[in-house]
Design a protein around this motif. Structure first.
Motif, mmCIF file in Angstrom:
data_model
loop_
_atom_site.group_PDB
_atom_site.id
_atom_site.type_symbol
_atom_site.label_atom_id
_atom_site.label_comp_id
_atom_site.label_asym_id
_atom_site.label_seq_id
_atom_site.Cartn_x
_atom_site.Cartn_y
_atom_site.Cartn_z
ATOM 1 N N LEU A 80 -5.126 -13.834 -9.184
ATOM 2 C CA LEU A 80 -5.475 -14.388 -10.500
ATOM 3 C C LEU A 80 -5.152 -15.882 -10.541
ATOM 4 C CD1 LEU A 80 -6.646 -13.604 -13.251
ATOM 5 C CD2 LEU A 80 -4.303 -13.315 -14.069
ATOM 6 N N ASN A 81 -3.999 -16.253 -9.992
ATOM 7 C CA ASN A 81 -3.662 -17.681 -9.944
ATOM 8 C C ASN A 81 -4.706 -18.472 -9.170
ATOM 9 O OD1 ASN A 81 -1.407 -18.340 -11.499
ATOM 10 N ND2 ASN A 81 0.017 -17.534 -9.958
ATOM 11 N N ALA A 82 -5.146 -17.937 -8.049
ATOM 12 C CA ALA A 82 -6.150 -18.648 -7.249
ATOM 13 C C ALA A 82 -7.450 -18.803 -8.041
ATOM 14 C CB ALA A 82 -6.401 -17.906 -5.938
ATOM 15 N N TYR A 97 -9.260 -14.208 0.578
ATOM 16 C CA TYR A 97 -8.293 -13.755 1.577
ATOM 17 C C TYR A 97 -6.982 -13.545 0.841
ATOM 18 C CZ TYR A 97 -11.531 -15.102 5.249
ATOM 19 O OH TYR A 97 -12.636 -15.188 6.058
ATOM 20 N N VAL A 98 -6.423 -12.364 0.965
ATOM 21 C CA VAL A 98 -5.204 -12.075 0.220
ATOM 22 C C VAL A 98 -4.262 -11.252 1.097
ATOM 23 C CG1 VAL A 98 -6.201 -10.020 -0.932
ATOM 24 C CG2 VAL A 98 -4.317 -11.274 -2.009
ATOM 25 N N THR A 99 -2.962 -11.547 0.983
ATOM 26 C CA THR A 99 -2.010 -10.906 1.895
ATOM 27 C C THR A 99 -1.685 -9.474 1.487
ATOM 28 O OG1 THR A 99 -0.122 -11.860 0.695
ATOM 29 C CG2 THR A 99 -0.991 -13.121 2.569
ATOM 30 N N LEU A 100 -2.068 -9.081 0.253
ATOM 31 C CA LEU A 100 -1.827 -7.712 -0.221
ATOM 32 C C LEU A 100 -3.043 -7.260 -1.028
ATOM 33 C CD1 LEU A 100 0.170 -5.317 -0.614
ATOM 34 C CD2 LEU A 100 1.149 -6.585 -2.538
ATOM 35 N N PHE A 101 -3.434 -6.022 -0.873
ATOM 36 C CA PHE A 101 -4.662 -5.544 -1.551
ATOM 37 C C PHE A 101 -4.567 -5.780 -3.062
ATOM 38 C CE2 PHE A 101 -8.075 -2.979 -2.990
ATOM 39 C CZ PHE A 101 -8.981 -2.970 -1.941
ATOM 40 N N PRO A 102 -5.625 -6.259 -3.685
ATOM 41 C CA PRO A 102 -5.584 -6.590 -5.124
ATOM 42 C C PRO A 102 -5.324 -5.370 -6.015
ATOM 43 C CG PRO A 102 -7.485 -7.611 -4.072
ATOM 44 C CD PRO A 102 -6.890 -6.672 -3.065
ATOM 45 N N CYS A 103 -4.593 -5.606 -7.098
ATOM 46 C CA CYS A 103 -4.374 -4.568 -8.114
ATOM 47 C C CYS A 103 -5.641 -4.421 -8.953
ATOM 48 C CB CYS A 103 -3.165 -4.924 -8.988
ATOM 49 S SG CYS A 103 -3.531 -6.209 -10.207
ATOM 50 N N ASN A 104 -5.642 -3.447 -9.837
ATOM 51 C CA ASN A 104 -6.838 -3.196 -10.658
ATOM 52 C C ASN A 104 -7.157 -4.369 -11.582
ATOM 53 O OD1 ASN A 104 -4.349 -2.199 -11.911
ATOM 54 N ND2 ASN A 104 -5.656 -1.726 -13.647
ATOM 55 N N GLU A 105 -6.144 -5.045 -12.094
ATOM 56 C CA GLU A 105 -6.416 -6.176 -12.997
ATOM 57 C C GLU A 105 -7.050 -7.331 -12.229
ATOM 58 O OE1 GLU A 105 -6.323 -6.239 -16.232
ATOM 59 O OE2 GLU A 105 -5.454 -4.238 -16.399
ATOM 60 N N CYS A 106 -6.525 -7.633 -11.060
ATOM 61 C CA CYS A 106 -7.120 -8.705 -10.257
ATOM 62 C C CYS A 106 -8.491 -8.291 -9.740
ATOM 63 C CB CYS A 106 -6.200 -9.091 -9.106
ATOM 64 S SG CYS A 106 -4.711 -9.926 -9.688
ATOM 65 N N ALA A 126 -1.382 1.421 -1.289
ATOM 66 C CA ALA A 126 -2.662 2.139 -1.187
ATOM 67 C C ALA A 126 -2.652 3.457 -1.960
ATOM 68 C CB ALA A 126 -2.997 2.396 0.278
ATOM 69 N N ASP A 127 -1.489 4.101 -2.045
ATOM 70 C CA ASP A 127 -1.431 5.408 -2.705
ATOM 71 C C ASP A 127 -1.252 5.303 -4.215
ATOM 72 O OD1 ASP A 127 -1.715 6.609 -0.245
ATOM 73 O OD2 ASP A 127 0.453 6.765 0.094
ATOM 74 N N ASP A 128 -1.010 4.095 -4.719
ATOM 75 C CA ASP A 128 -0.839 3.929 -6.170
ATOM 76 C C ASP A 128 -2.195 3.985 -6.867
ATOM 77 O OD1 ASP A 128 1.728 3.449 -5.385
ATOM 78 O OD2 ASP A 128 2.008 1.725 -6.713
ATOM 79 N N ASP A 129 -2.171 4.519 -8.080
ATOM 80 C CA ASP A 129 -3.428 4.628 -8.837
ATOM 81 C C ASP A 129 -4.104 3.278 -9.016
ATOM 82 O OD1 ASP A 129 -3.214 7.328 -9.026
ATOM 83 O OD2 ASP A 129 -2.484 7.355 -11.100
ATOM 84 N N MET A 130 -3.301 2.203 -9.170
ATOM 85 C CA MET A 130 -3.923 0.884 -9.403
ATOM 86 C C MET A 130 -4.808 0.491 -8.224
ATOM 87 S SD MET A 130 -0.947 -1.957 -8.728
ATOM 88 C CE MET A 130 -0.075 -1.990 -7.153
ATOM 89 N N LYS A 135 -10.290 0.009 -5.639
ATOM 90 C CA LYS A 135 -11.302 0.361 -4.640
ATOM 91 C C LYS A 135 -12.500 1.031 -5.301
ATOM 92 C CE LYS A 135 -7.986 0.358 -0.907
ATOM 93 N NZ LYS A 135 -7.008 1.058 -0.092
ATOM 94 N N ARG A 136 -12.224 1.833 -6.319
ATOM 95 C CA ARG A 136 -13.322 2.485 -7.041
ATOM 96 C C ARG A 136 -14.229 1.424 -7.675
ATOM 97 N NH1 ARG A 136 -11.513 7.406 -10.917
ATOM 98 N NH2 ARG A 136 -10.725 8.197 -8.939
ATOM 99 N N MET A 137 -13.600 0.429 -8.296
ATOM 100 C CA MET A 137 -14.394 -0.634 -8.950
ATOM 101 C C MET A 137 -15.124 -1.491 -7.923
ATOM 102 S SD MET A 137 -12.164 -1.873 -12.236
ATOM 103 C CE MET A 137 -10.534 -1.959 -11.499
ATOM 104 N N PHE A 138 -14.436 -1.858 -6.834
ATOM 105 C CA PHE A 138 -15.096 -2.668 -5.794
ATOM 106 C C PHE A 138 -16.314 -1.923 -5.233
ATOM 107 C CE2 PHE A 138 -10.884 -5.005 -4.682
ATOM 108 C CZ PHE A 138 -11.197 -6.040 -5.551
ATOM 109 N N ASP A 139 -16.144 -0.614 -4.991
ATOM 110 C CA ASP A 139 -17.257 0.173 -4.445
ATOM 111 C C ASP A 139 -18.445 0.180 -5.407
ATOM 112 O OD1 ASP A 139 -15.851 0.772 -2.150
ATOM 113 O OD2 ASP A 139 -15.123 2.710 -2.882
#
Ligand SMILES: Nc1nc(=O)n([C@H]2C[C@H](O)[C@@H](COP(=O)(O)O)O2)cc1CO
Ligand SMILES: [Zn+2]
Length: 159
Positions: A80-82, A97-106, A126-130, A135-139
């Motif tokens: 979000l900052n970027a 490019y991000v060092t950790l997979f984005p959360c649902n808000e990002c 990866a196992d968290d609902d966020m 991934k659901r939204m990106f897909d």
């Protein structure tokens, strides 16, 4: 003679994201992000930190406790900052490019700003609902995502 051990574009941009993460004051998770256009030009960078004017020393960095006394309500994520740091207009078609997979808000911000690809390094939540929601939204939105594959190249910076 031409050098052969130069950085690939992916290594270069992930390297910028990793370096940006080193600015983070979060002692548990440092995240960096680097936005790049289709001509391989860097548009913006960011890392996870407190909003401008909310001083790092006055804000909580705890992970547990009273919700208002943890970092989660306050910290602004690297992605979000970027996005918000970019002053140049449209991010349409850019990749992040991000060092950790984005959360649902990002993920929502990435989709809504028109970016088309996410290259990530870690996916420790990866196992968290966020992350499942991201991934659901990106897909659905047609945003591609792929894991950065390190080539085990070490870069030393003496600062
Ligand atoms: N993609 C992300 N970008 C980020 O900038 N963050 C930030 C928010 C927090 O400062 C920290 C996560 O804290 P922790 O729960 O691992 O102690 O990383 C978190 C994620 C994870 O979704
Ligand atoms: Zn986020």
């Amino acid at each position: 003679m031409k050098r052969t051990d130069y950085l690939s574009w992916d290594q270069y941009f992930m390297g910028v994201a990793l370096l940006s993460a080193q600015r983070s004051k979060d002692d548990h998770t440092q995240v960096g992000a680097c936005l790049v256009n289709d001509q391989n030009k860097i548009l913006s960078v960011g890392y996870n930190g407190m909003p401008t004017g909310c001083h790092d020393d006055d804000m909580p960095w705890e992970r547990e406790g009273e919700p208002l006394d943890t970092k989660y309500f306050y910290v602004c994520h690297a992605e979000l900052n970027a996005i918000l740091n970019y002053g140049g207009g449209s991010l349409y078609g850019a990749r992040v490019y991000v060092t950790l997979f984005p959360c649902n808000e990002c993920a929502k911000a990435i989709i809504q700003s028109g970016m088309k690809e996410v290259i990530y390094m870690q996916d420790k939540y990866a196992d968290d609902d966020m992350t499942v929601a991201s991934k659901r939204m990106f897909d659905m939105a047609g945003v591609k995502y792929r894991k950065f594959e390190p080539k085990d190249q070490t870069i030393e910076l003496h600062l």
